[in-house]
Scaffold this active site. Sequence first.
Site, PDB file in Angstrom:
ATOM      1  N   SER A 137      -7.700   5.139   0.085  1.00  0.00           N
ATOM      2  CA  SER A 137      -6.772   6.012  -0.655  1.00  0.00           C
ATOM      3  C   SER A 137      -7.513   7.105  -1.421  1.00  0.00           C
ATOM      4  CB  SER A 137      -5.964   5.186  -1.666  1.00  0.00           C
ATOM      5  OG  SER A 137      -5.281   4.155  -1.021  1.00  0.00           O
ATOM      6  N   GLU A 372      -1.227  -1.410   0.228  1.00  0.00           N
ATOM      7  CA  GLU A 372      -1.257  -1.703   1.673  1.00  0.00           C
ATOM      8  C   GLU A 372       0.062  -1.286   2.336  1.00  0.00           C
ATOM      9  OE1 GLU A 372      -3.167  -5.260   3.150  1.00  0.00           O
ATOM     10  OE2 GLU A 372      -4.290  -5.439   1.273  1.00  0.00           O
TER      11      GLU A 372
HETATM   12  C1  FAD Z   1      -3.126  -2.366  -7.831  1.00  0.00           C
HETATM   13  C2  FAD Z   1      -3.475  -1.477  -6.682  1.00  0.00           C
HETATM   14  C3  FAD Z   1      -4.615  -1.738  -5.920  1.00  0.00           C
HETATM   15  C4  FAD Z   1      -4.972  -0.892  -4.875  1.00  0.00           C
HETATM   16  N1  FAD Z   1      -6.120  -1.150  -4.160  1.00  0.00           N
HETATM   17  C5  FAD Z   1      -6.505  -0.282  -3.195  1.00  0.00           C
HETATM   18  C6  FAD Z   1      -7.744  -0.476  -2.497  1.00  0.00           C
HETATM   19  O1  FAD Z   1      -8.458  -1.452  -2.717  1.00  0.00           O
HETATM   20  N2  FAD Z   1      -8.139   0.449  -1.580  1.00  0.00           N
HETATM   21  C7  FAD Z   1      -7.374   1.534  -1.309  1.00  0.00           C
HETATM   22  O2  FAD Z   1      -7.786   2.325  -0.461  1.00  0.00           O
HETATM   23  N3  FAD Z   1      -6.178   1.755  -1.946  1.00  0.00           N
HETATM   24  C8  FAD Z   1      -5.740   0.876  -2.870  1.00  0.00           C
HETATM   25  N4  FAD Z   1      -4.546   1.082  -3.539  1.00  0.00           N
HETATM   26  C9  FAD Z   1      -3.783   2.285  -3.258  1.00  0.00           C
HETATM   27  C10 FAD Z   1      -2.497   2.015  -2.492  1.00  0.00           C
HETATM   28  O3  FAD Z   1      -2.776   1.682  -1.156  1.00  0.00           O
HETATM   29  C11 FAD Z   1      -1.623   3.274  -2.651  1.00  0.00           C
HETATM   30  O4  FAD Z   1      -1.208   3.277  -4.002  1.00  0.00           O
HETATM   31  C12 FAD Z   1      -0.419   3.252  -1.731  1.00  0.00           C
HETATM   32  O5  FAD Z   1      -0.815   3.490  -0.390  1.00  0.00           O
HETATM   33  C13 FAD Z   1       0.601   4.328  -2.141  1.00  0.00           C
HETATM   34  O6  FAD Z   1      -0.031   5.565  -2.306  1.00  0.00           O
HETATM   35  P1  FAD Z   1       0.191   6.412  -3.641  1.00  0.00           P
HETATM   36  O7  FAD Z   1      -0.030   5.533  -4.811  1.00  0.00           O
HETATM   37  O8  FAD Z   1      -0.598   7.645  -3.525  1.00  0.00           O
HETATM   38  O9  FAD Z   1       1.742   6.734  -3.635  1.00  0.00           O
HETATM   39  P2  FAD Z   1       2.449   7.920  -2.840  1.00  0.00           P
HETATM   40  O10 FAD Z   1       1.871   8.067  -1.496  1.00  0.00           O
HETATM   41  O11 FAD Z   1       2.520   9.098  -3.747  1.00  0.00           O
HETATM   42  O12 FAD Z   1       3.903   7.316  -2.694  1.00  0.00           O
HETATM   43  C14 FAD Z   1       4.753   7.128  -3.839  1.00  0.00           C
HETATM   44  C15 FAD Z   1       5.999   6.422  -3.410  1.00  0.00           C
HETATM   45  O13 FAD Z   1       6.706   7.207  -2.466  1.00  0.00           O
HETATM   46  C16 FAD Z   1       7.491   6.359  -1.655  1.00  0.00           C
HETATM   47  N5  FAD Z   1       7.271   6.733  -0.266  1.00  0.00           N
HETATM   48  C17 FAD Z   1       6.105   6.776   0.419  1.00  0.00           C
HETATM   49  N6  FAD Z   1       6.304   7.197   1.674  1.00  0.00           N
HETATM   50  C18 FAD Z   1       7.639   7.449   1.791  1.00  0.00           C
HETATM   51  C19 FAD Z   1       8.480   7.921   2.835  1.00  0.00           C
HETATM   52  N7  FAD Z   1       7.979   8.230   4.038  1.00  0.00           N
HETATM   53  N8  FAD Z   1       9.803   8.067   2.588  1.00  0.00           N
HETATM   54  C20 FAD Z   1      10.323   7.784   1.374  1.00  0.00           C
HETATM   55  N9  FAD Z   1       9.574   7.316   0.340  1.00  0.00           N
HETATM   56  C21 FAD Z   1       8.263   7.157   0.555  1.00  0.00           C
HETATM   57  C22 FAD Z   1       7.066   4.913  -1.948  1.00  0.00           C
HETATM   58  O14 FAD Z   1       8.006   4.304  -2.786  1.00  0.00           O
HETATM   59  C23 FAD Z   1       5.758   5.096  -2.684  1.00  0.00           C
HETATM   60  O15 FAD Z   1       5.507   4.042  -3.579  1.00  0.00           O
HETATM   61  C24 FAD Z   1      -4.152   0.226  -4.573  1.00  0.00           C
HETATM   62  C25 FAD Z   1      -2.997   0.459  -5.331  1.00  0.00           C
HETATM   63  C26 FAD Z   1      -2.654  -0.383  -6.365  1.00  0.00           C
HETATM   64  C27 FAD Z   1      -1.408  -0.097  -7.151  1.00  0.00           C
END
Ligand code: FAD
Length: 397
Positions: A137, A372
Amino acid sequence: MTASSHLDWPFLEPHHKTLATELDRWAGRMLRDELQDHSVLAVDDACRKLVCQLGEGGWLKYAIGGVAYGASADTIDTRAVCLIRETLARHSGLADFAFAMQGLGSGAISIFGSHEQKQRYLPRVADGNAIAAFAISEPDAGSDVAALQCAARKDGDSYLINGEKTWISNGGIADFYLMFARTGEAAGAKGISAFIVDANTAGLEIAERIEVMAPHPLARLVFQDCRIPATQRLGDPGQGFKIAMSTLDIFRSSVAAAALGFARCALHEALSRSTSRKMFGQALADFQFTQAKLAKMATDIDSAALLTYRAAWLKDKGLSVTVEAAMAKMTATEIAQQAIDSAVQIFGALGVVSGQAVERLYREIRPLRIYEGATEVQQLIIARGIIKSHQEGERKA
Ligand SMILES: Cc1cc2nc3c(=O)[nH]c(=O)nc-3n(C[C@H](O)[C@H](O)[C@H](O)COP(=O)(O)OP(=O)(O)OC[C@H]3O[C@@H](n4cnc5c(N)ncnc54)[C@H](O)[C@@H]3O)c2cc1C
């Protein structure tokens, strides 16, 4: 275990039942202390200690694949991983996290690594001497992971990495990062490669530690002219997206399993409290509103467990489980959130007191609906999969 225990379901084999039962006993003895101090230092220490304990207990050998490298089997036993996560999550969210990250952070090495890469990293992951992390990410590439911008440029016998990764679990305590960077073979998903970057490599900096509601080590990483030998690339150039998705195909079902562990714990707490709390001249559990809540929790847990162990069983049979794992992850994390919320409600004011089991579960479960692949991303995966199957069926007809 009763005859109706999920450990008796046909998805599992006798050795799985033995594994879950033994781990449950071990966890009951070893994982009593819940973390009280949520400072970064205390959480880091607790995680390091848990990784050592899990290694010494022999549980981490299920997180990797390859008997020659210290694993329990030549390929990762997805059902074992799920049972371990479910069991650990019932006892301690942080222990589940420590186990899960050893698997997620090294899974790509187990599946795609060269003999040298496996030899160098996997035995240390299995005995708890090296902490693993998975870094894909970025601030502008979360759900839309194929948009990642962190770049790796080939320079002679090495790669120079520049860019940022964020929300990286184990960030700050990991010994190596399984990371993904753009190598430019093509636009989008086909121009990404996977790399193993040792934590002490010059040019890799822990730029920020991030504190979250369910404390565990989390960080933002910055790569600045970070030079790694080309031998640290995992798989072929441009194969990174496939490597990431193949790893997630195993570990996504295990997120569902962890959610099940939290949900089962909430149901146990809700049953204990509702059968002992007296009000209006009877026990809270004697009221039909309460019984409806308990019945829904138990039924939801069983339906999510069926989806979870179906996905794990199919994966162990060598089948593609992209849709099934997404169904399991979406369902288990969503129902666990609802079950835990019901448990908090049953506890009344006591349910929101810091340190109460249900209060801790309420915080633990929330991120599982996001990482994930958020629930909405799982919905897209499922819909795409079933539409594709339908169209293929139509063409054949
Ligand atoms: C506690 C924690 C641990 C993590 N650990 C890791 C790790 O070890 N390694 C790593 O690489 N990443 C990690 N992550 C990151 C995680 O994989 C991302 O937070 C996740 O993929 C969502 O990306 P974002 O936070 O940028 O949200 P965004 O991509 O901004 O998305 C925000 C919200 O938009 C909505 N959304 C997304 N796509 C769509 C769609 N197509 N249509 C409608 N709504 C949608 C969903 O509700 C989503 O939650 C971690 C996250 C957390 C919270």
